[in-house]
Scaffold this motif. Structure first.
Motif, PDB file in Angstrom:
ATOM      1  N   SER A 142      -0.026 -14.919   6.384  1.00  0.00           N
ATOM      2  CA  SER A 142       0.955 -14.116   7.117  1.00  0.00           C
ATOM      3  C   SER A 142       2.226 -13.802   6.325  1.00  0.00           C
ATOM      4  CB  SER A 142       1.327 -14.788   8.432  1.00  0.00           C
ATOM      5  OG  SER A 142       0.264 -14.695   9.328  1.00  0.00           O
ATOM      6  N   PRO A 143       2.857 -14.786   5.678  1.00  0.00           N
ATOM      7  CA  PRO A 143       4.079 -14.440   4.939  1.00  0.00           C
ATOM      8  C   PRO A 143       3.822 -13.406   3.834  1.00  0.00           C
ATOM      9  CG  PRO A 143       3.896 -16.817   5.185  1.00  0.00           C
ATOM     10  CD  PRO A 143       2.607 -16.226   5.660  1.00  0.00           C
ATOM     11  N   TYR A 144       2.651 -13.477   3.208  1.00  0.00           N
ATOM     12  CA  TYR A 144       2.331 -12.513   2.158  1.00  0.00           C
ATOM     13  C   TYR A 144       2.104 -11.126   2.743  1.00  0.00           C
ATOM     14  CZ  TYR A 144       1.750 -16.806  -0.465  1.00  0.00           C
ATOM     15  OH  TYR A 144       1.974 -18.018  -1.036  1.00  0.00           O
ATOM     16  N   PHE A 145       1.404 -11.063   3.883  1.00  0.00           N
ATOM     17  CA  PHE A 145       1.198  -9.771   4.548  1.00  0.00           C
ATOM     18  C   PHE A 145       2.535  -9.152   4.929  1.00  0.00           C
ATOM     19  CE2 PHE A 145      -3.227 -11.104   6.147  1.00  0.00           C
ATOM     20  CZ  PHE A 145      -3.846 -10.472   5.076  1.00  0.00           C
ATOM     21  N   ILE A 146       3.405  -9.953   5.504  1.00  0.00           N
ATOM     22  CA  ILE A 146       4.710  -9.449   5.925  1.00  0.00           C
ATOM     23  C   ILE A 146       5.487  -8.923   4.721  1.00  0.00           C
ATOM     24  CG2 ILE A 146       6.953 -10.111   6.895  1.00  0.00           C
ATOM     25  CD1 ILE A 146       5.361 -12.095   8.706  1.00  0.00           C
ATOM     26  N   LEU A 147       5.514  -9.669   3.633  1.00  0.00           N
ATOM     27  CA  LEU A 147       6.234  -9.251   2.431  1.00  0.00           C
ATOM     28  C   LEU A 147       5.632  -7.978   1.841  1.00  0.00           C
ATOM     29  CD1 LEU A 147       8.402  -9.821   0.285  1.00  0.00           C
ATOM     30  CD2 LEU A 147       6.705 -11.194  -0.919  1.00  0.00           C
ATOM     31  N   ILE A 148       4.327  -7.956   1.660  1.00  0.00           N
ATOM     32  CA  ILE A 148       3.667  -6.796   1.051  1.00  0.00           C
ATOM     33  C   ILE A 148       3.846  -5.553   1.914  1.00  0.00           C
ATOM     34  CG2 ILE A 148       1.398  -5.824   0.468  1.00  0.00           C
ATOM     35  CD1 ILE A 148       0.634  -8.718  -0.449  1.00  0.00           C
ATOM     36  N   LEU A 149       3.631  -5.692   3.225  1.00  0.00           N
ATOM     37  CA  LEU A 149       3.752  -4.529   4.100  1.00  0.00           C
ATOM     38  C   LEU A 149       5.197  -4.046   4.203  1.00  0.00           C
ATOM     39  CD1 LEU A 149       1.213  -5.545   6.860  1.00  0.00           C
ATOM     40  CD2 LEU A 149       0.915  -3.849   5.049  1.00  0.00           C
ATOM     41  N   SER A 150       6.152  -4.945   4.145  1.00  0.00           N
ATOM     42  CA  SER A 150       7.556  -4.536   4.141  1.00  0.00           C
ATOM     43  C   SER A 150       7.878  -3.731   2.891  1.00  0.00           C
ATOM     44  CB  SER A 150       8.475  -5.752   4.225  1.00  0.00           C
ATOM     45  OG  SER A 150       8.282  -6.434   5.428  1.00  0.00           O
ATOM     46  N   ILE A 151       7.379  -4.200   1.753  1.00  0.00           N
ATOM     47  CA  ILE A 151       7.607  -3.475   0.492  1.00  0.00           C
ATOM     48  C   ILE A 151       6.930  -2.109   0.528  1.00  0.00           C
ATOM     49  CG2 ILE A 151       7.097  -3.481  -1.987  1.00  0.00           C
ATOM     50  CD1 ILE A 151       7.555  -6.553  -1.876  1.00  0.00           C
ATOM     51  N   VAL A 152       5.693  -2.068   1.033  1.00  0.00           N
ATOM     52  CA  VAL A 152       4.981  -0.789   1.127  1.00  0.00           C
ATOM     53  C   VAL A 152       5.767   0.192   1.987  1.00  0.00           C
ATOM     54  CG1 VAL A 152       2.928   0.317   2.128  1.00  0.00           C
ATOM     55  CG2 VAL A 152       2.668  -1.693   0.677  1.00  0.00           C
ATOM     56  N   LEU A 153       6.277  -0.266   3.122  1.00  0.00           N
ATOM     57  CA  LEU A 153       7.038   0.619   4.001  1.00  0.00           C
ATOM     58  C   LEU A 153       8.343   1.088   3.362  1.00  0.00           C
ATOM     59  CD1 LEU A 153       6.471  -1.111   7.447  1.00  0.00           C
ATOM     60  CD2 LEU A 153       5.723   1.177   6.802  1.00  0.00           C
ATOM     61  N   LEU A 154       8.954   0.222   2.564  1.00  0.00           N
ATOM     62  CA  LEU A 154      10.210   0.595   1.923  1.00  0.00           C
ATOM     63  C   LEU A 154      10.016   1.531   0.735  1.00  0.00           C
ATOM     64  CD1 LEU A 154      12.089  -2.827   1.991  1.00  0.00           C
ATOM     65  CD2 LEU A 154      12.726  -0.760   3.230  1.00  0.00           C
ATOM     66  N   VAL A 155       8.953   1.304  -0.042  1.00  0.00           N
ATOM     67  CA  VAL A 155       8.773   2.034  -1.298  1.00  0.00           C
ATOM     68  C   VAL A 155       7.974   3.326  -1.112  1.00  0.00           C
ATOM     69  CG1 VAL A 155       7.785   1.875  -3.619  1.00  0.00           C
ATOM     70  CG2 VAL A 155       9.001  -0.067  -2.655  1.00  0.00           C
ATOM     71  N   ASN A 157       6.050   6.430   1.063  1.00  0.00           N
ATOM     72  CA  ASN A 157       6.291   7.266   2.229  1.00  0.00           C
ATOM     73  C   ASN A 157       5.048   7.252   3.113  1.00  0.00           C
ATOM     74  OD1 ASN A 157       7.511   9.004   3.984  1.00  0.00           O
ATOM     75  ND2 ASN A 157       7.128  10.829   2.767  1.00  0.00           N
ATOM     76  N   ILE A 158       4.765   6.067   3.687  1.00  0.00           N
ATOM     77  CA  ILE A 158       3.585   5.877   4.514  1.00  0.00           C
ATOM     78  C   ILE A 158       4.044   5.677   5.958  1.00  0.00           C
ATOM     79  CG2 ILE A 158       1.622   4.358   4.999  1.00  0.00           C
ATOM     80  CD1 ILE A 158       1.519   3.686   2.055  1.00  0.00           C
ATOM     81  N   SER A 159       3.327   6.290   6.870  1.00  0.00           N
ATOM     82  CA  SER A 159       3.653   6.146   8.278  1.00  0.00           C
ATOM     83  C   SER A 159       3.412   4.699   8.728  1.00  0.00           C
ATOM     84  CB  SER A 159       2.780   7.090   9.106  1.00  0.00           C
ATOM     85  OG  SER A 159       2.912   6.802  10.477  1.00  0.00           O
ATOM     86  N   PRO A 160       4.323   4.137   9.502  1.00  0.00           N
ATOM     87  CA  PRO A 160       4.108   2.794  10.041  1.00  0.00           C
ATOM     88  C   PRO A 160       2.832   2.694  10.886  1.00  0.00           C
ATOM     89  CG  PRO A 160       6.385   3.450  10.354  1.00  0.00           C
ATOM     90  CD  PRO A 160       5.654   4.649   9.832  1.00  0.00           C
ATOM     91  N   VAL A 161       2.397   3.801  11.442  1.00  0.00           N
ATOM     92  CA  VAL A 161       1.160   3.793  12.231  1.00  0.00           C
ATOM     93  C   VAL A 161      -0.022   3.409  11.342  1.00  0.00           C
ATOM     94  CG1 VAL A 161      -0.425   5.224  13.584  1.00  0.00           C
ATOM     95  CG2 VAL A 161       2.048   5.491  13.869  1.00  0.00           C
ATOM     96  N   TRP A 162      -0.089   3.982  10.130  1.00  0.00           N
ATOM     97  CA  TRP A 162      -1.172   3.632   9.201  1.00  0.00           C
ATOM     98  C   TRP A 162      -1.090   2.173   8.785  1.00  0.00           C
ATOM     99  CZ3 TRP A 162      -5.412   6.096   9.029  1.00  0.00           C
ATOM    100  CH2 TRP A 162      -5.450   7.460   9.255  1.00  0.00           C
ATOM    101  N   VAL A 163       0.115   1.689   8.584  1.00  0.00           N
ATOM    102  CA  VAL A 163       0.287   0.282   8.205  1.00  0.00           C
ATOM    103  C   VAL A 163      -0.207  -0.622   9.340  1.00  0.00           C
ATOM    104  CG1 VAL A 163       1.988  -1.485   7.606  1.00  0.00           C
ATOM    105  CG2 VAL A 163       2.167   0.787   6.612  1.00  0.00           C
ATOM    106  N   MET A 164       0.068  -0.246  10.587  1.00  0.00           N
ATOM    107  CA  MET A 164      -0.398  -1.033  11.727  1.00  0.00           C
ATOM    108  C   MET A 164      -1.926  -1.000  11.821  1.00  0.00           C
ATOM    109  SD  MET A 164       2.539  -0.019  14.485  1.00  0.00           S
ATOM    110  CE  MET A 164       1.688  -0.726  15.862  1.00  0.00           C
ATOM    111  N   ILE A 165      -2.531   0.160  11.579  1.00  0.00           N
ATOM    112  CA  ILE A 165      -3.990   0.265  11.632  1.00  0.00           C
ATOM    113  C   ILE A 165      -4.625  -0.584  10.537  1.00  0.00           C
ATOM    114  CG2 ILE A 165      -5.933   1.865  11.264  1.00  0.00           C
ATOM    115  CD1 ILE A 165      -4.178   4.007  12.691  1.00  0.00           C
ATOM    116  N   ILE A 166      -4.096  -0.500   9.334  1.00  0.00           N
ATOM    117  CA  ILE A 166      -4.623  -1.294   8.214  1.00  0.00           C
ATOM    118  C   ILE A 166      -4.447  -2.783   8.496  1.00  0.00           C
ATOM    119  CG2 ILE A 166      -4.275  -1.852   5.770  1.00  0.00           C
ATOM    120  CD1 ILE A 166      -3.544   1.172   5.405  1.00  0.00           C
ATOM    121  N   SER A 167      -3.278  -3.161   9.029  1.00  0.00           N
ATOM    122  CA  SER A 167      -3.011  -4.572   9.328  1.00  0.00           C
ATOM    123  C   SER A 167      -3.960  -5.102  10.398  1.00  0.00           C
ATOM    124  CB  SER A 167      -1.573  -4.748   9.806  1.00  0.00           C
ATOM    125  OG  SER A 167      -0.684  -4.353   8.798  1.00  0.00           O
TER     126      SER A 167
END
Length: 177
Positions: A142-155, A157-167
């Motif tokens: 979980s901590p790694y997922f949170i860190l990686i997904l936070s970086i992906v969202l910051l860096v 230009n991916i919709s948070p919806v796609w990140v939620m689907i992938i997660s």
């Protein structure tokens, strides 16, 4: 006495809850624990419902907590007392801004508050994650997922919806094997 406590606590939450509704969640949690108005499980449910309901999360939460505590009158008092400090601050700041063209100290103080806002929102997110079992099914990942997904969202230009689907897909895959 209950209605007075609701007014005082939600007035304080509205007064010191800089940063919006998510920054107010720790203050609300502290108030409900202090007065034992509702359980932490009920509070977590209220935050989930408030976040998915139309309107500001702080106002919705105040409404639900006030209603659970003292019915319709409690809901009205909690909402009004939560909104009153913002209303008064806007009135005062508007007057200050019209009197001075460069309110240097006002902007400097608001800049000093920004890190606290981020910390309160992060605290609320971690507390909610712990209370809802976010870290239980894949404690080591979980901590790694949170860190990686936070970086992906910051860096990226991916919709948070796609990140939620992938997660969600990753969660199913991890828990299936």
């Amino acid at each position: 006495m209950l209605l007075l406590n609701l007014f005082i606590e939600f007035f304080k939450i509205g007064l010191f809850g800089f940063g919006g509704g998510y920054a107010m969640i720790p203050l609300m949690e502290q108030a409900i624990q202090k007065h034992k108005w509702i359980s932490l499980e009920q509070f977590t449910d209220i935050i989930a419902i408030s976040g998915s309901s139309p309107g500001p999360i702080a106002t919705n939460s105040a409404l639900f907590i006030g209603y659970q505590t003292a019915g319709i009158i409690g809901a009205a008092i909690a909402v009004i007392s939560n909104l009153l400090p913002s209303f008064l601050m806007v009135m005062v700041l508007t007057k200050l801004l019209t009197l001075r063209s460069q309110p240097k100290y006002l902007f400097q103080s608001l800049n000093g508050i920004h890190p606290v806002i981020v910390a309160l929102i992060l605290y609320a997110g971690v507390r909610m994650g712990l209370q809802t079992g976010l870290f239980t099914y894949s404690r080591e990942y979980s901590p790694y997922f949170i860190l990686i997904l936070s970086i992906v969202l910051l860096v990226k230009n991916i919709s948070p919806v796609w990140v939620m689907i992938i997660s969600g897909t990753l969660g199913v895959l991890i828990n299936s094997f």
